[in-house]
Structures are given as C-alpha cells and as structure tokens.
Design a protein around this motif. Structure first.
Motif, mmCIF file in Angstrom:
data_model
loop_
_atom_site.group_PDB
_atom_site.id
_atom_site.type_symbol
_atom_site.label_atom_id
_atom_site.label_comp_id
_atom_site.label_asym_id
_atom_site.label_seq_id
_atom_site.Cartn_x
_atom_site.Cartn_y
_atom_site.Cartn_z
ATOM 1 N N PRO A 54 0.679 -1.350 0.215
ATOM 2 C CA PRO A 54 -0.011 0.084 -0.102
ATOM 3 C C PRO A 54 0.899 1.214 -0.085
ATOM 4 C CG PRO A 54 0.088 -1.039 2.355
ATOM 5 C CD PRO A 54 0.763 -1.876 1.359
ATOM 6 N N ASN A 55 2.266 1.150 0.036
ATOM 7 C CA ASN A 55 2.937 2.376 -0.062
ATOM 8 C C ASN A 55 2.768 3.355 -0.947
ATOM 9 O OD1 ASN A 55 4.803 3.839 1.032
ATOM 10 N ND2 ASN A 55 6.813 2.892 0.580
ATOM 11 N N TRP A 99 0.394 3.506 -3.115
ATOM 12 C CA TRP A 99 -1.176 3.688 -3.766
ATOM 13 C C TRP A 99 -1.884 4.415 -2.575
ATOM 14 C CZ3 TRP A 99 -0.821 2.933 -8.386
ATOM 15 C CH2 TRP A 99 0.019 2.284 -8.835
ATOM 16 N N PHE A 100 -1.641 4.159 -1.381
ATOM 17 C CA PHE A 100 -2.189 4.861 -0.331
ATOM 18 C C PHE A 100 -1.988 6.727 -0.538
ATOM 19 C CE2 PHE A 100 -2.713 6.606 3.979
ATOM 20 C CZ PHE A 100 -4.013 6.250 4.407
ATOM 21 N N PHE A 101 -0.654 6.797 -0.697
ATOM 22 C CA PHE A 101 -0.263 8.314 -1.153
ATOM 23 C C PHE A 101 -1.143 8.785 -1.948
ATOM 24 C CE2 PHE A 101 2.373 11.599 -2.616
ATOM 25 C CZ PHE A 101 2.394 12.440 -1.555
ATOM 26 N N ILE A 102 -1.169 8.053 -3.272
ATOM 27 C CA ILE A 102 -1.661 8.520 -4.423
ATOM 28 C C ILE A 102 -3.345 8.635 -4.169
ATOM 29 C CG2 ILE A 102 -2.603 7.789 -6.616
ATOM 30 C CD1 ILE A 102 0.278 6.443 -6.987
ATOM 31 N N MET A 103 -4.146 7.837 -3.341
ATOM 32 C CA MET A 103 -5.497 7.980 -2.998
ATOM 33 C C MET A 103 -5.572 9.400 -2.094
ATOM 34 S SD MET A 103 -7.963 5.586 -0.955
ATOM 35 C CE MET A 103 -7.031 6.206 0.718
ATOM 36 N N LEU A 104 -4.752 9.213 -1.211
ATOM 37 C CA LEU A 104 -4.978 10.565 -0.392
ATOM 38 C C LEU A 104 -4.784 11.875 -1.164
ATOM 39 C CD1 LEU A 104 -2.674 9.623 2.913
ATOM 40 C CD2 LEU A 104 -5.228 9.679 2.649
ATOM 41 N N ILE A 105 -3.770 12.090 -1.934
ATOM 42 C CA ILE A 105 -3.512 13.084 -2.796
ATOM 43 C C ILE A 105 -4.792 13.450 -3.640
ATOM 44 C CG2 ILE A 105 -2.172 14.332 -4.587
ATOM 45 C CD1 ILE A 105 -1.082 14.622 -1.851
ATOM 46 N N SER A 106 -5.265 12.281 -4.453
ATOM 47 C CA SER A 106 -6.456 12.486 -5.149
ATOM 48 C C SER A 106 -7.662 12.854 -4.635
ATOM 49 C CB SER A 106 -6.491 11.215 -6.074
ATOM 50 O OG SER A 106 -7.082 10.161 -5.123
ATOM 51 N N TRP A 107 -7.922 12.356 -3.483
ATOM 52 C CA TRP A 107 -9.268 12.785 -2.520
ATOM 53 C C TRP A 107 -9.003 14.244 -1.923
ATOM 54 C CZ3 TRP A 107 -13.800 11.724 -2.218
ATOM 55 C CH2 TRP A 107 -14.273 10.281 -2.487
#
Length: 55
Positions: free
Chosen positions: A6-7, A9-17
């Motif tokens: 998740p390293n 992808w989690f950051f990408i999800m947070l930035i997109s939200w």
C-alpha cells in the motif's frame, strides 16, 4: 506481489481525495443552477374514471 504493497497507492489515494475535496468540489458547487427548483404548491389533481368500451 506488488498490488498488496500500500505504500505508493495510499499516498496517491490521499492526494487525489485532497485534490477533489479542496479544489474541484468547491469550484463545482459554486456554479448557479440554471434551473432552480420552484416553490409551487402541490395541488391534488382530480381524476375521472376511465370508461372502458367493452364493459
């Protein structure tokens, strides 16, 4: 299995939200609706029974 890591992808999800909720959403909500809802009173429509030709 890289899809379980998740390293990145989690950051990408947070930035997109964050982008969606702080930048895009206020811009979309600031537009005035072209068809605002009217405050008409609901009137009960009177209906007449249908006369069937075969009865």
């Amino acid at each position: 299995m890289p899809q379980l890591n998740p390293n990145p992808w989690f950051f990408i999800m947070l930035i997109s939200w964050f982008t969606y909720s702080m930048i895009i959403q206020p811009k979309l909500l600031s537009h005035i609706s072209m068809n605002p809802p009217s405050n008409k009173l609901q009137t009960a429509q009177s209906t007449s029974p249908w006369t069937w030709p075969w009865t």
